[in-house]
Scaffold this motif. Structure first.
Motif, PDB file in Angstrom:
ATOM      1  N   GLU B 123       0.239 -13.090   9.375  1.00 18.21           N
ATOM      2  CA  GLU B 123      -0.273 -11.782   9.747  1.00 18.21           C
ATOM      3  C   GLU B 123       0.750 -11.103  10.650  1.00 18.21           C
ATOM      4  OE1 GLU B 123      -3.856 -12.219  12.011  1.00 18.21           O
ATOM      5  OE2 GLU B 123      -2.961 -13.712  13.327  1.00 18.21           O
ATOM      6  N   ILE B 124       0.771  -9.785  10.564  1.00 16.98           N
ATOM      7  CA  ILE B 124       1.710  -9.014  11.377  1.00 16.98           C
ATOM      8  C   ILE B 124       1.187  -8.955  12.796  1.00 16.98           C
ATOM      9  CG2 ILE B 124       2.629  -6.699  11.776  1.00 16.98           C
ATOM     10  CD1 ILE B 124       2.622  -6.371   8.681  1.00 16.98           C
ATOM     11  N   CYS B 125       1.993  -9.360  13.753  1.00 19.54           N
ATOM     12  CA  CYS B 125       1.502  -9.256  15.125  1.00 19.54           C
ATOM     13  C   CYS B 125       2.183  -8.132  15.890  1.00 19.54           C
ATOM     14  CB  CYS B 125       1.586 -10.582  15.865  1.00 19.54           C
ATOM     15  SG  CYS B 125       3.154 -11.410  15.814  1.00 19.54           S
ATOM     16  N   ARG B 126       3.301  -7.667  15.400  1.00 19.56           N
ATOM     17  CA  ARG B 126       3.961  -6.566  16.110  1.00 19.56           C
ATOM     18  C   ARG B 126       5.077  -5.981  15.264  1.00 19.56           C
ATOM     19  NH1 ARG B 126       6.283  -7.616  22.039  1.00 19.56           N
ATOM     20  NH2 ARG B 126       8.195  -6.484  21.543  1.00 19.56           N
TER      21      ARG B 126
END
Lengths: 145, 145
Positions: B123-126
DNA sequence: GTGTTTGCAAAGTGTTTGCAATTTA
DNA sequence: TAAATTGCAAACACTTTGCAAACAC
């Protein structure tokens, strides 16, 4: 995708670098096969595994010379370590925070609009986008430490 | 924009950190006045100038604790040095390669579309965007070194 | 030959660590 | 008083540097 010593020498001369044994060998290791993203240490290991004897100082010299010559692109992802990318065309990166691995995002998969003007008297020389990802079931650090 | 010791203490407690003398003083230095972007060394200097005696080890501890607590955001701009940003809302940065200075790009001035999917299971965290700029009449390095 | 490049080992930079002393709750 | 935090100094990881020997042209 291969490159013989002659092709490596021609490439080096075309960017104004003397085709020394070390530079030719490193050019072949970096540009003619994977990996596309690596650190100085990784390249040093690759060289040793390939039987190419090159000092770490020369690895660093060569990486900077290739970067300046446009043969490589330096990526800043983590403080305290530099990565280099053999793909110098416009594109961006995924960085996996769990594994430390990098992967490409093709330029067309990431379109920037509403692009800002550079500050007074400045010009934009590069735009770096790093999309940081991690596994959904994250090991270790959750909310608190 | 100011913050007294009581407010600093409350803030620290609200994120689960003990309001020690050092943390309160650093919170006031960092969060209640400029600069918005700084390195550990700069904060250390700011503290000393303000008459606050804090060791560099504590500066680093505090920066990481504040970062983990969401009070700061760490920026990776150059390898070999970390920067911190007191603005934790979504936005991006200009980095001036000549002067080393950072400035904000408001989130709405930089819209990303055609956003890529994260790799399998991630998942994209930043998303970090750094727009590197330099003066038009660049001193020093031109084409060759 | 002459200027460039290399490799070594030492030095440098920014950051982290181990641990005893101090501080907070 | 028990647990957390601090400060020091040593340790660290990565990168750069100085200089003599080796190399390219």
């Amino acid at each position: 995708m291969t490159m013989d010593m002659g092709q490596a020498a021609t490439l080096l001369r075309s960017v104004g670098l003397r085709p020394t044994r070390q530079r030719q060998a490193l050019a072949r290791l970096m540009l003619a096969r994977g990996p596309r993203h690596f650190s100085a240490e990784q390249l040093h290991d690759d060289a040793r595994i390939a039987g190419v004897d090159v000092s770490l100082a020369t690895i660093y010299n060569t990486l900077h010379q290739f970067n300046d010559a446009g043969l490589l692109r330096e990526l800043v992802i983590e403080s305290g370590r530099s990565y280099f990318d053999t793909n110098t065309s416009e594109h961006h990166h995924f960085y996996d925070e769990d594994t430390g691995s990098l992967s490409d995002i093709p330029a067309e998969a990431m379109v920037l609009n509403a692009f800002p003007d550079a500050p007074e008297g400045r010009e934009i020389c590069r735009v770096d986008v790093v999309v940081r990802v991690r596994s959904r079931s994250r090991p270790g650090k959750t909310t608190k430490d």
